[in-house]
Write an enzyme that holds these catalytic residues in place. Structure first.
Site, PDB file in Angstrom:
ATOM      1  CG  HIS A   1      -1.971   1.034   1.239  1.00 44.86           C
ATOM      2  ND1 HIS A   1      -2.878   1.188   0.228  1.00 44.86           N
ATOM      3  CD2 HIS A   1      -2.280   1.998   2.168  1.00 44.86           C
ATOM      4  CE1 HIS A   1      -3.707   2.182   0.512  1.00 44.86           C
ATOM      5  NE2 HIS A   1      -3.358   2.691   1.679  1.00 44.86           N
TER       6      HIS A   1
ATOM      7  CG  ASN B   1      -4.806   5.185   4.065  1.00 42.67           C
ATOM      8  OD1 ASN B   1      -4.446   4.963   2.916  1.00 42.67           O
ATOM      9  ND2 ASN B   1      -5.233   4.233   4.864  1.00 42.67           N
TER      10      ASN B   1
END
Length: 370
Positions: A275, A295
């Site tokens: 990620h 994020n």
């Protein structure tokens, strides 16, 4: 049933459900479906609904168990509470290598720790260089969000303008990567193309035809001159983050990461990076050092879209943030100077002009064009 697959993995958590004080699952389930507008299956079909409810209950038990331990972080029911760990990872994590090698001209070298005294804390979100948290949706495009986040901050530092840049342009147009199926920090593409604004090239969470030629540029072509990476040690990354927000790769498929809410995440979240996020700061909270990460799962996840993960506690407790070299773009606020024009020939004097006219008249009468 998906629930039995979950229990096969979770084991003790599922086995202890009956022994523990159970929450009101049905009330929580109803609130979850309403808040996140969840609808399952077709009319008259209850199978998917029931499977999702069982997964939800198992996830609620995980959250309740962690929160009962009075750890340095808390978990909460969020939009991912009806997904198994494997489903969550396949839909919301996204790293992948390019199909073709990147050009060497884009790489401008590696930052190493200089030995200078480092700031005790940094938070770029308070300095007007970080755009609001965005949401990639069920598309493996985290690489595009990490890339634009670093570009937005670098452009603001260089030009003074904070502009939200288009992730959709990267998903549609950067063919070295895989759109919704993964990618890496794509700092070579903006060397070759102007980068559109989000307003003029909106995000759709799916792949489409490239429309970059008809959008408004947020960063003009030629302003991104390359990228630098950062040595994989804590001091080097702290020094880089003092200078600018930095794109980093992490492992984000643990249940602690999936349901993170507040505090400093100190769980063993792994080192198998999958990620991409943006490191926007670091600091200390209740004697625990942390990295602050932006994020791309929306403001409903985590601490309004951000997470603090342990810093200096070893790779597995830092979610692998230093496994792969962090990186950031190098951006110029001014256009490249145009090459100088060749000097113009001197203008003829009136005497030379009269002589040329006389020669021209004579030449035309002889059938010769001078």
């Amino acid at each position: 049933m998906l629930f039995f697959l979950v229990c096969a993995v979770l084991g003790a958590v599922c086995a202890q459900r009956a022994a523990n004080s159970s929450p009101n699952y049905r009330m929580l389930w109803a609130e979850f479906k309403k808040e996140h507008q969840k609808v399952y299956g077709v009319a008259g079909t209850e199978e998917e609904h029931d499977e999702r409810f069982e997964i939800f209950k198992a996830n609620v038990d995980i959250i309740q168990d962690v929160n009962s331990q009075n750890l340095s972080y808390t978990l909460d029911v969020n939009q991912f509470a009806d997904l198994t760990a494997s489903e969550f990872a396949s839909q919301y994590t996204c790293l992948g290598q390019p199909d073709t090698p990147l050009g060497q001209l884009s790489y401008l070298g590696r930052d190493t720790y200089s030995g200078n005294v480092l700031a005790t804390s940094v938070d770029w979100t308070t300095k007007g260089v970080v755009t609001p948290v965005k949401n990639q949706g069920p598309c493996g495009s985290c690489w595009a969000f990490s890339t634009t986040g670093a570009l937005e901050a670098a452009w603001q530092n260089a030009s003074g303008a904070l502009v939200s840049l288009s992730e959709q342009q990267f998903v549609d147009c950067e063919k070295r990567y895989h759109g919704c199926n993964g990618g890496w920090h794509a700092f070579e593409y903006p060397m070759e193309h102007a980068i559109c604004t989000t307003e003029n090239y909106a995000y759709t969470a799916r792949e489409g035809a490239c429309k970059a030629s008809s959008c408004t540029a947020g960063i003009p072509h030629g302003r991104v001159t390359g990228y630098k990476d950062v040595a994989t040690n804590m001091q080097a990354l702290m020094q880089a983050v003092e200078h600018i927000p930095v794109a980093v790769a992490i492992q984000a498929d643990s249940s602690a990461f999936q349901f993170y809410k507040t505090g400093v995440l100190s769980a063993d979240c792994g080192t198998s990076i999958n990620h991409a996020v943006l490191a926007v700061g670091y600091g200390t909270e209740s004697d625990r050092d942390y990295w602050k990460l932006k994020n791309s799962w929306g403001v409903g996840w985590g601490d309004s879209g951000y997470i603090k993960v342990s810093r200096g506690k070893g790779a597995t407790r830092e979610c692998g943030i230093l496994v792969a070299p962090p990186s950031y773009p190098v951006v110029s606020g001014q256009p490249e100077p145009s090459p100088p024009s060749p000097p113009s020939p001197p203008s003829p004097s009136p005497h030379q002009t009269r002589r040329r006219r006389r020669r021209g008249s004579s030449s035309v009468s002889e059938g010769i064009i001078v």
